[in-house]
Scaffold this active site. Structure first.
Site, PDB file in Angstrom:
ATOM      1  N   TYR A  98      30.099 -20.014 -43.622  1.00 38.77           N
ATOM      2  CA  TYR A  98      28.670 -20.114 -43.944  1.00 38.77           C
ATOM      3  C   TYR A  98      28.503 -20.141 -45.467  1.00 38.77           C
ATOM      4  CZ  TYR A  98      23.759 -20.061 -43.177  1.00 38.77           C
ATOM      5  OH  TYR A  98      22.448 -20.423 -43.205  1.00 38.77           O
ATOM      6  N   ARG A 151      15.003 -28.603 -46.601  1.00 42.93           N
ATOM      7  CA  ARG A 151      15.242 -27.660 -47.707  1.00 42.93           C
ATOM      8  C   ARG A 151      16.472 -26.844 -47.378  1.00 42.93           C
ATOM      9  NH1 ARG A 151      14.456 -22.058 -48.176  1.00 42.93           N
ATOM     10  NH2 ARG A 151      16.553 -22.569 -47.566  1.00 42.93           N
ATOM     11  N   LYS A 169      25.068 -20.914 -38.770  1.00 41.16           N
ATOM     12  CA  LYS A 169      24.226 -19.753 -38.465  1.00 41.16           C
ATOM     13  C   LYS A 169      24.517 -19.234 -37.055  1.00 41.16           C
ATOM     14  CE  LYS A 169      20.787 -18.124 -40.999  1.00 41.16           C
ATOM     15  NZ  LYS A 169      19.913 -18.304 -42.110  1.00 41.16           N
ATOM     16  N   GLU A 240      14.839 -23.114 -39.134  1.00 40.20           N
ATOM     17  CA  GLU A 240      15.761 -22.891 -40.256  1.00 40.20           C
ATOM     18  C   GLU A 240      15.645 -23.971 -41.326  1.00 40.20           C
ATOM     19  OE1 GLU A 240      17.814 -20.388 -40.714  1.00 40.20           O
ATOM     20  OE2 GLU A 240      18.929 -21.207 -42.394  1.00 40.20           O
ATOM     21  N   ASP A 241      15.488 -23.551 -42.570  1.00 41.25           N
ATOM     22  CA  ASP A 241      15.521 -24.474 -43.706  1.00 41.25           C
ATOM     23  C   ASP A 241      14.547 -25.655 -43.586  1.00 41.25           C
ATOM     24  OD1 ASP A 241      17.201 -22.834 -45.040  1.00 41.25           O
ATOM     25  OD2 ASP A 241      18.973 -24.104 -44.952  1.00 41.25           O
ATOM     26  N   ASP A 263      14.057 -17.668 -40.286  1.00 40.80           N
ATOM     27  CA  ASP A 263      14.936 -16.749 -41.011  1.00 40.80           C
ATOM     28  C   ASP A 263      14.674 -16.783 -42.516  1.00 40.80           C
ATOM     29  OD1 ASP A 263      17.054 -14.838 -40.903  1.00 40.80           O
ATOM     30  OD2 ASP A 263      18.254 -16.319 -41.958  1.00 40.80           O
ATOM     31  N   ASP A 264      14.305 -17.954 -43.034  1.00 37.69           N
ATOM     32  CA  ASP A 264      14.065 -18.056 -44.483  1.00 37.69           C
ATOM     33  C   ASP A 264      12.896 -17.178 -44.896  1.00 37.69           C
ATOM     34  OD1 ASP A 264      16.005 -20.173 -44.599  1.00 37.69           O
ATOM     35  OD2 ASP A 264      14.470 -21.379 -43.607  1.00 37.69           O
ATOM     36  N   ASN A 403      20.356 -19.256 -53.531  1.00 38.10           N
ATOM     37  CA  ASN A 403      21.652 -19.760 -53.060  1.00 38.10           C
ATOM     38  C   ASN A 403      21.762 -21.241 -53.371  1.00 38.10           C
ATOM     39  OD1 ASN A 403      22.581 -17.381 -51.703  1.00 38.10           O
ATOM     40  ND2 ASN A 403      21.120 -17.804 -50.072  1.00 38.10           N
TER      41      ASN A 403
HETATM   42  P1  NAD Z   1      11.047 -22.602 -51.275  1.00 39.22           P
HETATM   43  O1  NAD Z   1      11.247 -24.018 -51.581  1.00 39.22           O
HETATM   44  O2  NAD Z   1      10.095 -22.227 -50.205  1.00 39.22           O
HETATM   45  O3  NAD Z   1      10.579 -21.845 -52.592  1.00 39.22           O
HETATM   46  C1  NAD Z   1      11.110 -22.019 -53.895  1.00 39.22           C
HETATM   47  C2  NAD Z   1      10.084 -21.532 -54.844  1.00 39.22           C
HETATM   48  O4  NAD Z   1      10.612 -21.538 -56.156  1.00 39.22           O
HETATM   49  C3  NAD Z   1       8.831 -22.393 -54.858  1.00 39.22           C
HETATM   50  O5  NAD Z   1       7.688 -21.595 -54.729  1.00 39.22           O
HETATM   51  C4  NAD Z   1       8.845 -23.013 -56.233  1.00 39.22           C
HETATM   52  O6  NAD Z   1       7.552 -23.144 -56.751  1.00 39.22           O
HETATM   53  C5  NAD Z   1       9.594 -21.957 -57.008  1.00 39.22           C
HETATM   54  N1  NAD Z   1      10.072 -22.520 -58.257  1.00 39.22           N
HETATM   55  C6  NAD Z   1      10.592 -23.739 -58.483  1.00 39.22           C
HETATM   56  N2  NAD Z   1      10.800 -23.903 -59.794  1.00 39.22           N
HETATM   57  C7  NAD Z   1      10.399 -22.769 -60.389  1.00 39.22           C
HETATM   58  C8  NAD Z   1      10.345 -22.358 -61.734  1.00 39.22           C
HETATM   59  N3  NAD Z   1      10.743 -23.146 -62.714  1.00 39.22           N
HETATM   60  N4  NAD Z   1       9.884 -21.151 -61.990  1.00 39.22           N
HETATM   61  C9  NAD Z   1       9.479 -20.334 -60.995  1.00 39.22           C
HETATM   62  N5  NAD Z   1       9.497 -20.681 -59.707  1.00 39.22           N
HETATM   63  C10 NAD Z   1       9.949 -21.882 -59.412  1.00 39.22           C
HETATM   64  O7  NAD Z   1      12.454 -21.997 -50.943  1.00 39.22           O
HETATM   65  P2  NAD Z   1      12.788 -20.552 -50.325  1.00 39.22           P
HETATM   66  O8  NAD Z   1      12.996 -20.653 -48.863  1.00 39.22           O
HETATM   67  O9  NAD Z   1      11.794 -19.588 -50.800  1.00 39.22           O
HETATM   68  O10 NAD Z   1      14.209 -20.285 -50.970  1.00 39.22           O
HETATM   69  C11 NAD Z   1      14.358 -20.139 -52.360  1.00 39.22           C
HETATM   70  C12 NAD Z   1      15.766 -19.701 -52.696  1.00 39.22           C
HETATM   71  O11 NAD Z   1      16.026 -18.446 -52.119  1.00 39.22           O
HETATM   72  C13 NAD Z   1      16.860 -20.633 -52.173  1.00 39.22           C
HETATM   73  O12 NAD Z   1      17.859 -20.772 -53.146  1.00 39.22           O
HETATM   74  C14 NAD Z   1      17.416 -19.915 -51.000  1.00 39.22           C
HETATM   75  O13 NAD Z   1      18.776 -20.218 -50.784  1.00 39.22           O
HETATM   76  C15 NAD Z   1      17.248 -18.496 -51.439  1.00 39.22           C
HETATM   77  N6  NAD Z   1      17.219 -17.592 -50.303  1.00 39.22           N
HETATM   78  C16 NAD Z   1      18.059 -16.536 -50.330  1.00 39.22           C
HETATM   79  C17 NAD Z   1      18.104 -15.688 -49.270  1.00 39.22           C
HETATM   80  C18 NAD Z   1      19.010 -14.510 -49.323  1.00 39.22           C
HETATM   81  O14 NAD Z   1      19.717 -14.329 -50.239  1.00 39.22           O
HETATM   82  N7  NAD Z   1      19.031 -13.653 -48.329  1.00 39.22           N
HETATM   83  C19 NAD Z   1      17.312 -15.938 -48.174  1.00 39.22           C
HETATM   84  C20 NAD Z   1      16.446 -17.034 -48.180  1.00 39.22           C
HETATM   85  C21 NAD Z   1      16.409 -17.857 -49.257  1.00 39.22           C
END
Ligand code: NAD
Length: 542
Positions: A98, A151, A169, A240-241, A263-264, A403
């Site tokens: 994963y 995404r 997953k 998912e995603d 999950d996100d 990530n």
């Molecule tokens: P998303 O696309 O819903 O959200 C991303 C956010 O980042 C958006 O609101 C966007 O406006 C913001 N963004 C983009 N550019 C920016 C900037 N310059 N300054 C500030 N904010 C900015 O995606 P998501 O589902 O929220 O996931 C975001 C990240 O979190 C991904 O990398 C994902 O892998 C990670 N994530 C980690 C975990 C974990 O570690 N457990 C779980 C879920 C998601």
């Protein structure tokens, strides 16, 4: 009953079915019985020898992506052996199967594609999605993990190549919590892609059109859900995603119709909240005394903020006050009331405050004690930002959750070095331990895998009718409560990955009890919940 006695398959058909195949471990009697004579070399191995052979091979491979492909082949060849190896050393192998390796696997999926491990349901199947689901060889599917590939992790739109994510997953449902693998089904909804590179890539495996949008997209999702209800009536769905504008609305539209979660949003929320609760247990502080700064206000960021507020509310803090403790920064800056066109999910967290220029300034004006990154912007937690966090709190909580590793807002080494080792740190993708001046720091990994496998096992055993957000709060509290003083002493706020099976069971037991208490279970309440859950756990045994 041994697994190969659960099928009428014989000969090569049995060897080619990963569910029943055990390769050179078939005994001489079994070879006679199942028509396998001559189809295997003379040697009879035991499973330990098979594991040794596979592990030796895995070690010899040069890159993680090669190991990913090798694991993928093993899963298609011998399911029990695949899970034995994955469960035997989750710390080493989960990052291969994963995140983070799966990110690269999805990017190159068109080049490493072997055999289907799930269903590709494309826009060409409109009107016939139920028939496509019926092509799946299993009749009793209990969990579908589905993505439309828009995404993928922090990597953006990978279209049908996002298939690697539901495959990975669901493998973790089984490896961590023992959800029976043949009752899970990975699905990609191939609605096209807007990724120009993929559209031009001759190896791209999906529909070479731009994404379906609007009503056409919504009716495609509607047809998918209706088809799942018809073909697999006991099935739950993990969304998912999906991209941010679709993720929330899809969840809201379907969560009361079919047991489902995203999950996100919700899994991330639970693991984020669990990390915060454990960090506060570690330093003996209260939620009520913290200020939270979220950098990135998409599904993950607002999901954590929402659940955190629900947990604070349950602890007696009025919801409005809890929300005032949460500040969001998105791509346009601090989320303040003077801004127009804010997404609905951000509105509860708007503050009456002037706009600020940088994240470091936001950390300064909010006096945040907890900083959470879900922005996908690498290196955005600069020295100035982290220095400011250290000025706000003796032990600032710093969670760069984006990530894969290449998107992380900062590294573990940066967070520890810039705070003189004071940071309580957890990231989305794993970082190795860091040595500074003879002291070793152990970074935590806020990996959703601490939550979703256990929660999905609980849904599976209880046949829960719906999965409310409160189930995620229960999972978060259960996970935070299991971190030991010994682990705290090392700076850990999540159980070590090596203990992921135990953690998943703790979560499964707590959530199972919650479903019974709330009247959401559709099976009879057992006298002993732990024994009931334990008895349902699938074991990778021949
Ligand atoms: P998303 O696309 O819903 O959200 C991303 C956010 O980042 C958006 O609101 C966007 O406006 C913001 N963004 C983009 N550019 C920016 C900037 N310059 N300054 C500030 N904010 C900015 O995606 P998501 O589902 O929220 O996931 C975001 C990240 O979190 C991904 O990398 C994902 O892998 C990670 N994530 C980690 C975990 C974990 O570690 N457990 C779980 C879920 C998601």
């Amino acid at each position: 009953m041994p697994i190969h006695d659960q099928t009428t398959k014989r000969g090569l058909d049995m060897l080619r079915d990963p569910r029943f195949n055990k390769g050179t471990a078939f005994t001489r009697e079994e070879r006679e019985k199942y028509g396998l004579m001559g189809l295997l070399p003379d040697m009879v191995s035991d499973v330990d020898m098979q594991i040794q052979r596979i592990e030796g091979h895995i070690k010899s491979l040069p890159r993680d992506i090669d190991r990913y492909v090798y694991f993928s082949d093993l899963q298609e060849r011998n399911e029990s052996l695949f899970y034995r190896i994955l469960m035997g050393n989750p710390e080493a192998y989960m990052p291969v199967v994963y995140t983070p390796t799966v990110g690269l696997a999805c990017q190159t999926f068109g080049r490493i594609y072997r055999r289907p491990k799930g269903l590709f349901i494309s826009i060409r199947h409109r009107g016939r999605i139920a028939d496509v689901l019926r092509n799946w060889p299993e009749e009793d599917v209990r969990w579908i993990c589905v993505t439309d590939g828009e995404r993928i992790l922090g990597l953006g739109d990978l279209g049908a190549q996002g298939m690697g994510i539901p495959v990975g997953k669901l493998a973790l449902y089984t490896a961590c919590a023992g959800v029976p693998p043949h009752m899970t089904l990975p699905v990609v909804l191939d609605v096209g892609t807007n990724n120009e590179e993929l559209l031009k890539d001759p190896f791209y495996i999906g529909v070479r059109e731009r994404r379906l949008t609007g009503d056409d997209y919504a009716s495609f999702i509607e047809e998918f859900v209706t088809a799942v209800e018809e073909v697999f009536p006991q099935c739950s769905v993990q969304w998912e995603d999906f991209a941010n504008p679709n993720a929330g609305p899809i969840l809201d539209r379907y969560r009361d119709r079919i047991p489902s979660f995203n999950d996100d949003i919700q899994g991330t929320a639970a693991v984020g909240v669990a990390g915060i609760l454990a960090a506060l247990r570690m330093k003996n502080e209260r939620l009520a005394d913290q200020t939270f700064l979220f950098f990135g206000a998409g599904s993950a960021g607002t999901g954590i903020a929402d659940l955190l507020c629900r947990v604070m509310e349950k602890d007696g803090i009025p919801l409005e006050d809890a929300r005032k403790k949460c500040w969001l920064v998105d791509s346009k800056g601090l989320v303040v009331s003077s801004r127009t066109e804010l997404a609905d999910t951000k509105l509860p967290f708007t503050h009456d405050h002037e706009e600020v220029g940088t994240l470091a300034e936001a950390a300064q004006v909010t006096r945040a004690t907890v900083l959470i990154g879900t922005s996908t912007i690498p290196k955005s937690f600069t020295f100035e930002v982290i220095e400011q966090m250290a000025a706000n709190s003796d032990r600032p909580i710093i969670f760069p959750f984006s990530n894969p590793t290449s998107k992380s807002e900062c590294s573990a080494e940066e967070a520890y070095t810039w705070t003189n080792g004071k940071a309580i740190f957890a990231s989305g993708s794993p970082f190795a331990s860091v040595d500074i001046d003879g002291v070793t720091y152990y970074p935590g990994q806020g990996n959703n895998v601490y939550i979703f496998p256990g929660l999905c096992l609980a849904v599976y055993v209880t046949k829960a009718s719906t999965i409310p957000d409160r189930a995620f709060a229960v999972a978060a509290r259960a996970l935070a409560a299991m971190v030991s003083d010994e682990q705290f002493a090392k700076g850990l706020i999540y159980p070590p990955m090596a203990n992921i099976r135990a953690a998943a069971l703790v979560v499964a037991n707590a959530v199972t009890e919650f479903f019974f208490n709330e009247g959401l279970a559709r099976v009879e309440r057992p006298a002993d919940i732990a024994a009931f859950v334990d008895a349902a756990v699938w074991q990778p045994e021949y």
